[in-house]
Design a protein around this motif. Structure first.
Motif: not given
Length: 126
Positions: A66-71
């Protein structure tokens, strides 16, 4: 041999954001997953996030959901970790890893068997 290089660490205030980058080079054919671990002083290494080469599957550790996003973007073998709502407890050295292993084990196990970077320091001040 795969070389992995991280960048983008730094100092940020609590509640702020930071974006880490990771690039793999060398013998990159067959890389299936790339992702991040972190380790704070005196603590065990912790899985943060991972992504499949197809971008179809992403995985997150409970403490960052909910706080970090990997892409990934179109640049081959390059991944990003967008970190929002940072907390002091996010302070750690963040390591990127790339793996060709696919043995049906948990993602953190497969990733830990890959190639690692030297790490980048993230410090979150309160």
């Amino acid at each position: 041999q795969v070389q992995v290089v991280e960048s983008g660490g730094g100092l940020v205030q609590a509640g702020g954001s930071l974006r880490l980058s990771c690039a793999a080079s060398g013998d990159t054919y067959g890389i299936l997953f790339m992702g991040w671990f972190r380790q704070a002083p005196g603590k065990e290494r912790e899985f943060v996030a991972a992504i499949h080469v197809s971008r179809t599957y992403t995985y997150y550790g409970d403490s960052v959901k909910g706080r970090f996003t990997i892409s990934r973007d179109n640049a081959p073998n390059t991944v990003y970790l967008q970190m929002n709502s940072l907390k002091p407890e996010d302070t750690a050295i963040y390591y990127c890893a790339a793996t060709k292993t696919n043995i049906g084990a948990p993602i953190e196990t497969m990733l830990s068997r890959g190639s690692w970077g030297q790490g980048t320091q993230v410090t979150v001040s309160s």
